[in-house]
Design a protein around this motif. Structure first.
Motif, PDB file in Angstrom:
ATOM      1  N   HIS A  37       0.817  -1.210   0.000  1.00  0.00           N
ATOM      2  CA  HIS A  37       0.000   0.000   0.000  1.00  0.00           C
ATOM      3  C   HIS A  37       0.856   1.269   0.000  1.00  0.00           C
ATOM      4  N   LEU A  38       2.053   1.180   0.599  1.00  0.00           N
ATOM      5  CA  LEU A  38       2.967   2.327   0.534  1.00  0.00           C
ATOM      6  C   LEU A  38       3.483   2.516  -0.895  1.00  0.00           C
ATOM      7  N   LEU A 123      -4.445  11.801   0.498  1.00  0.00           N
ATOM      8  CA  LEU A 123      -3.185  11.458   1.167  1.00  0.00           C
ATOM      9  C   LEU A 123      -1.974  11.863   0.326  1.00  0.00           C
ATOM     10  N   THR A 130       4.180  17.524   3.006  1.00  0.00           N
ATOM     11  CA  THR A 130       5.207  17.157   3.979  1.00  0.00           C
ATOM     12  C   THR A 130       6.559  16.977   3.320  1.00  0.00           C
TER      13      THR A 130
ATOM     14  N   GLN B 155       9.299  13.733   8.883  1.00  0.00           N
ATOM     15  CA  GLN B 155       9.402  12.278   8.696  1.00  0.00           C
ATOM     16  C   GLN B 155       8.237  11.534   9.356  1.00  0.00           C
ATOM     17  N   THR B 157       5.153  12.751   9.607  1.00  0.00           N
ATOM     18  CA  THR B 157       3.854  13.211   9.111  1.00  0.00           C
ATOM     19  C   THR B 157       3.511  12.675   7.721  1.00  0.00           C
ATOM     20  N   GLY B 158       4.517  12.538   6.865  1.00  0.00           N
ATOM     21  CA  GLY B 158       4.260  12.258   5.454  1.00  0.00           C
ATOM     22  C   GLY B 158       4.175  10.784   5.121  1.00  0.00           C
ATOM     23  N   ALA B 159       4.616  10.467   3.915  1.00  0.00           N
ATOM     24  CA  ALA B 159       4.498   9.102   3.392  1.00  0.00           C
ATOM     25  C   ALA B 159       5.321   8.109   4.197  1.00  0.00           C
ATOM     26  N   ALA B 163       0.818   9.757   6.965  1.00  0.00           N
ATOM     27  CA  ALA B 163       0.083   9.631   5.696  1.00  0.00           C
ATOM     28  C   ALA B 163       0.294   8.230   5.115  1.00  0.00           C
ATOM     29  N   GLY B 164       1.508   7.698   5.257  1.00  0.00           N
ATOM     30  CA  GLY B 164       1.776   6.333   4.808  1.00  0.00           C
ATOM     31  C   GLY B 164       0.928   5.325   5.563  1.00  0.00           C
ATOM     32  N   GLY B 165       0.842   5.494   6.883  1.00  0.00           N
ATOM     33  CA  GLY B 165       0.025   4.603   7.698  1.00  0.00           C
ATOM     34  C   GLY B 165      -1.443   4.655   7.312  1.00  0.00           C
ATOM     35  N   GLN B 166      -1.904   5.847   6.974  1.00  0.00           N
ATOM     36  CA  GLN B 166      -3.306   5.963   6.553  1.00  0.00           C
ATOM     37  C   GLN B 166      -3.537   5.283   5.210  1.00  0.00           C
ATOM     38  N   ALA B 167      -2.534   5.363   4.341  1.00  0.00           N
ATOM     39  CA  ALA B 167      -2.656   4.671   3.051  1.00  0.00           C
ATOM     40  C   ALA B 167      -2.740   3.155   3.269  1.00  0.00           C
ATOM     41  N   VAL B 168      -1.944   2.634   4.215  1.00  0.00           N
ATOM     42  CA  VAL B 168      -2.028   1.202   4.535  1.00  0.00           C
ATOM     43  C   VAL B 168      -3.402   0.909   5.141  1.00  0.00           C
ATOM     44  N   ILE B 170      -6.339   2.334   4.766  1.00  0.00           N
ATOM     45  CA  ILE B 170      -7.457   2.242   3.826  1.00  0.00           C
ATOM     46  C   ILE B 170      -7.273   1.064   2.864  1.00  0.00           C
ATOM     47  N   GLY B 171      -6.018   0.612   2.712  1.00  0.00           N
ATOM     48  CA  GLY B 171      -5.759  -0.516   1.817  1.00  0.00           C
ATOM     49  C   GLY B 171      -6.117  -1.869   2.399  1.00  0.00           C
ATOM     50  N   ASP B 184       2.954  -2.795  12.480  1.00  0.00           N
ATOM     51  CA  ASP B 184       3.709  -2.006  11.503  1.00  0.00           C
ATOM     52  C   ASP B 184       2.850  -0.849  10.993  1.00  0.00           C
ATOM     53  N   MET B 185       1.588  -1.132  10.722  1.00  0.00           N
ATOM     54  CA  MET B 185       0.676  -0.087  10.257  1.00  0.00           C
ATOM     55  C   MET B 185       0.513   1.010  11.310  1.00  0.00           C
ATOM     56  N   LEU B 188       3.338   3.481  11.814  1.00  0.00           N
ATOM     57  CA  LEU B 188       3.294   4.602  10.880  1.00  0.00           C
ATOM     58  C   LEU B 188       2.138   5.549  11.207  1.00  0.00           C
TER      59      LEU B 188
END
Lengths: 305, 305
Positions: A37-38, A123, A130, B155, B157-159, B163-168, B170-171, B184-185, B188
């Motif tokens: 997902h990343l 996102l 960021t 580091q 806040t972003g991907a 934001a990376g954790g949120q992408a995971v 929703i995935g 791990d999710m 992040l």
């Protein structure tokens, strides 16, 4: 910019390469779910940034760096230019979302929320903002020069700059504005980031702390930013969607005040030309070291898309 | 935190006051149209931040500052704590949007997109993220200490963080995850910002550059961040909406993997208690100067909402 890629190609090529590299990091987690997902998030970020944009802000930053004695192709200059392009791309990705301009097309390609999905586009914008800050922070300039750069970017991006201008922009739909009000909105919405690009570039150069040079470059950026917006309005009113690479005539259709609706096409064109002349005049104390900035100004006011 | 406002009230009151002040700036433009819409944007930003939040991240920052010998109530500590709260609030405002969790209620109040509108909520989140960076940049710490703080926030806040954790997040809806993948999710999605809060606080203190102290505080933050998430999952599964102040049971309803779905309620409670003990053990080399951090850890693992 009469043809895509025509503006300062010797700067633009390394800028594009650096953007691609920065947007293709190795993903450090060993968890497969996270990795999957990343990877998709980074792919969407690349979609939002690497789409043939004109790189106006990045090139202006490099031009200001050059004008104040820095190497525009140093890693510091390139990373700062990439930072500005990430922040600009963030604003476009969010601006295209259904709750904002609801645009399906950007530079001839499907927008991020169309190519991926809305949550991912949200996102992507967040993460690109960021990343912009992270790139400035890690650009390699000494801390006492780097910190004012971060501050300049922050002031240009948030409620006192771009986001504030967008709030005004969505608030004034269907309303009439005076020219002063319209210019005030654009100073925030697009002007602030263009100004920050030039100021951050100037801070990278050894002569950038000279207040006269800094002031002249700031004035150049403000006049060019306004000229850029006037030309944008002219193009939006007159071009077709294919030439523009984004949906044409949206402003009129959405009842947004523009220079065209306020001044008409002839006076708008005169005004853009006048701002161009004033922007060049702001650079008169500079020699050939400011030629790239002059070239950008020329290209931006003569562009066809 | 058995009652609202019960945690470290002597720190929380000045933190709330400072947030209110920072979110109520004088709007500098003289244009009435801009003024009107910018005022509305700031009002929406206040709505997103000043809503009785627990201020976990701000208080952790102040606690880490105290633990490393800084004054937690200095303007620098307060502005840094406000920065973390702005970034956290940004993530909540965007997370509540219809394209994400689509939540109408947050801390018992209508979410920003419900109280205002979706476009405004998008801009509120964007502007709060920027404000967070601006506050760190302007916190008054010397540039060579301030710059690592900005980097740490970026580091987290972003991907590579939130934001990376949120992408995971929703995935993975509707998918099963191993405990390692779930952790791990969360590392992040929520852990990174909690860790950054503690690290930035540590960087503010004179002993924060001591690598042993910094390492111990980092470990404390990582364990507490995980405990916090396990407790969050327990509360989400067991509380009702009124107690929680946000829609309860959403994770289960949305098919999101949680510690409850993975371990069940009993083992989840044991795990939270075990993480709490480990977090306290990480602080063992500290004396009374780390008591506020211990108090926060205690309150967070025993909280009822």
């Amino acid at each position: 910019m009469t043809q895509e890629g025509g503006l300062l190609p010797q700067w633009r090529a390394p800028l594009e390469s650096r953007l691609l590299l920065l947007l293709s990091p190795e993903i450090s987690t060993r968890c497969e779910a996270s990795k999957l997902h990343l990877s998709r998030l980074w792919a969407a970020m690349r979609h939002g940034v690497l789409n043939g944009g004109k790189r106006v802000r990045g090139l202006l930053l490099m031009g200001a760096a050059r004008a104040t004695g820095a190497d525009p192709l140093s890693q510091t200059s390139l990373d700062l230019a990439c930072a500005l392009e990430c922040v600009h791309a963030f604003s476009l990705v969010h601006d295209d979302l259904p709750c904002m301009d609801d645009d399906a097309l950007r530079r001839g390609q499907p927008t991020v929320h169309v190519a991926f999905d809305e949550a991912t586009a949200l996102l992507v914008g967040d993460a690109l903002q960021t990343l912009g800050f992270e790139l400035v922070t890690s650009c390699g300039a000494p801390p006492e020069r780097c910190l004012p750069m971060v501050r300049s970017l922050a002031q240009a991006t948030g409620a006192t700059g771009m986001a504030g201008g967008q709030a005004v922009d969505i608030g004034v739909v269907g309303q009439t504005m005076t020219q002063a009000e319209l210019e005030d909105m654009h100073r925030l919405k697009t002007g602030a980031l263009i100004r920050a690009a030039v100021q951050i570039g100037a801070l990278a150069g050894p002569h950038g702390s000279d207040s006269q040079a800094f002031g002249a470059l700031t004035r150049f950026a403000e006049l060019l930013g306004l000229a850029f917006q006037v030309v944008d309005d002219i193009l939006d009113a007159q071009s077709d969607t294919q030439t523009l690479g984004k949906t044409a005539g949206k402003d009129r259709e959405n009842g947004k005040p523009t220079f065209i609706s306020l001044l008409g096409p002839v006076a708008s064109r005169d005004y853009a030309a006048q701002l161009h002349v004033q922007a060049l005049a702001a650079l008169e104390t500079f020699g050939a070291e400011a030629d790239p900035l002059r070239e950008i100004a020329h290209a931006l006011t003569r562009r066809a898309h």
